[in-house]
Design a protein around this motif. Structure first.
Motif, short mmCIF file in Angstrom:
data_model
loop_
_atom_site.label_atom_id
_atom_site.label_comp_id
_atom_site.label_asym_id
_atom_site.label_seq_id
_atom_site.Cartn_x
_atom_site.Cartn_y
_atom_site.Cartn_z
N GLY A 8 -4.33 -16.16 -35.40
CA GLY A 8 -3.42 -15.68 -34.36
C GLY A 8 -3.91 -15.90 -32.94
N GLY A 9 -5.16 -16.23 -32.77
CA GLY A 9 -5.67 -16.44 -31.42
C GLY A 9 -5.18 -17.76 -30.83
N ARG A 10 -4.98 -17.77 -29.53
CA ARG A 10 -4.58 -18.99 -28.84
C ARG A 10 -4.67 -18.79 -27.35
N LEU A 11 -4.28 -19.80 -26.58
CA LEU A 11 -4.27 -19.73 -25.13
C LEU A 11 -2.96 -19.09 -24.68
N VAL A 12 -3.08 -18.06 -23.84
CA VAL A 12 -1.90 -17.39 -23.30
C VAL A 12 -2.14 -17.10 -21.82
N GLN A 13 -1.06 -16.77 -21.13
CA GLN A 13 -1.18 -16.37 -19.72
C GLN A 13 -1.41 -14.87 -19.62
N ALA A 14 -1.97 -14.46 -18.51
CA ALA A 14 -2.18 -13.04 -18.26
C ALA A 14 -0.85 -12.30 -18.40
N ALA A 16 0.57 -11.64 -21.27
CA ALA A 16 1.20 -12.00 -22.54
C ALA A 16 0.75 -11.07 -23.66
N SER A 17 1.40 -11.25 -24.80
CA SER A 17 1.08 -10.48 -26.00
C SER A 17 0.71 -11.43 -27.13
N LEU A 18 -0.14 -10.97 -28.01
CA LEU A 18 -0.52 -11.72 -29.20
C LEU A 18 -0.67 -10.75 -30.35
N ARG A 19 -0.39 -11.25 -31.56
CA ARG A 19 -0.71 -10.47 -32.75
C ARG A 19 -1.77 -11.22 -33.54
N LEU A 20 -2.90 -10.59 -33.69
CA LEU A 20 -3.98 -11.15 -34.49
C LEU A 20 -3.89 -10.57 -35.90
N SER A 21 -4.23 -11.40 -36.87
CA SER A 21 -4.19 -10.97 -38.26
C SER A 21 -5.54 -11.23 -38.91
N CYS A 22 -5.86 -10.41 -39.88
CA CYS A 22 -7.10 -10.58 -40.63
C CYS A 22 -6.79 -10.33 -42.09
N GLY A 23 -6.87 -11.37 -42.89
CA GLY A 23 -6.62 -11.24 -44.32
C GLY A 23 -7.93 -11.05 -45.06
N ALA A 24 -7.92 -10.12 -46.02
CA ALA A 24 -9.13 -9.82 -46.78
C ALA A 24 -8.96 -10.20 -48.24
N SER A 25 -10.05 -10.59 -48.85
CA SER A 25 -10.07 -10.82 -50.29
C SER A 25 -11.39 -10.27 -50.83
N GLU A 90 -10.32 -10.48 -20.92
CA GLU A 90 -10.29 -10.23 -22.36
C GLU A 90 -10.38 -11.54 -23.16
N THR A 91 -10.61 -12.62 -22.47
CA THR A 91 -10.90 -13.88 -23.15
C THR A 91 -12.18 -13.72 -23.96
N ALA A 92 -12.06 -13.99 -25.26
CA ALA A 92 -13.19 -13.76 -26.16
C ALA A 92 -12.85 -14.30 -27.54
N VAL A 93 -13.87 -14.35 -28.37
CA VAL A 93 -13.64 -14.54 -29.80
C VAL A 93 -13.45 -13.16 -30.40
N TYR A 94 -12.34 -12.99 -31.10
CA TYR A 94 -12.03 -11.71 -31.72
C TYR A 94 -12.40 -11.78 -33.20
N THR A 121 -11.45 -15.53 -34.20
CA THR A 121 -10.33 -16.30 -33.68
C THR A 121 -10.39 -16.23 -32.16
N GLN A 122 -10.23 -17.39 -31.52
CA GLN A 122 -10.39 -17.48 -30.06
C GLN A 122 -9.12 -17.04 -29.35
N VAL A 123 -9.28 -16.11 -28.43
CA VAL A 123 -8.19 -15.70 -27.54
C VAL A 123 -8.61 -16.08 -26.12
#
Length: 127
Positions: A8-14, A16-25, A90-94, A121-123
């Motif tokens: 879900g991480g990507r380049l966005v403008q200040a 903006a909104s993003l939804r990050l997801s984390c799938g577990a197994s 808040e630019t970072a690897v999440y 994931t890079q935001v």
């Protein structure tokens, strides 16, 4: 053994909104505390938000309260981080992290307590 995969991480403008997801197994997701951390270039990894496995109690760093929301879907073994009004600093690897040993009412803010980590994931937030 728990495997975590963020997306879900990507380049966005200040602003903006993003939804990050984390799938577990693997492991027992339904009884595992989950958290999001982030690491900016040249800085230490820091706690962002966490969600306990009992009653879905949530915890947030003060810097994101009111803008970020963590949630989990136990049927999908997925934890989400809704981020709103993103800031350039808040630019970072999440990173997603799992703490299977946490009691149901608690989430640690200490990264040392987490046994399993995703690859991140890079935001990137542009000004």
């Amino acid at each position: 053994q728990v495997q975590l995969v963020e997306s879900g991480g990507r380049l966005v403008q200040a602003g903006a909104s993003l939804r990050l997801s984390c799938g577990a197994s693997g492991g027992t997701f339904i009884r595992t505390a989950m958290a999001w951390f982030r690491q900016a270039p040249g800085k230490e990894r820091e706690f962002v938000a966490g969600i306990a496995w009992g009653e879905d109690t949530t915890y947030y760093d003060d810097s994101v309260k009111g803008r970020f929301t963590i949630s989990r879907d136990n049927a999908k073994k997925t934890v989400y981080l809704e981020t709103n009004n993103l800031k350039p600093e808040e630019t970072a690897v999440y990173y997603c992290a799992a703490d299977p040993g946490a009691p149901g009412y608690f989430v640690s803010r200490r990264l040392e307590e987490y046994d399993y980590w995703g690859q991140g994931t890079q935001v990137t937030v542009s000004s």
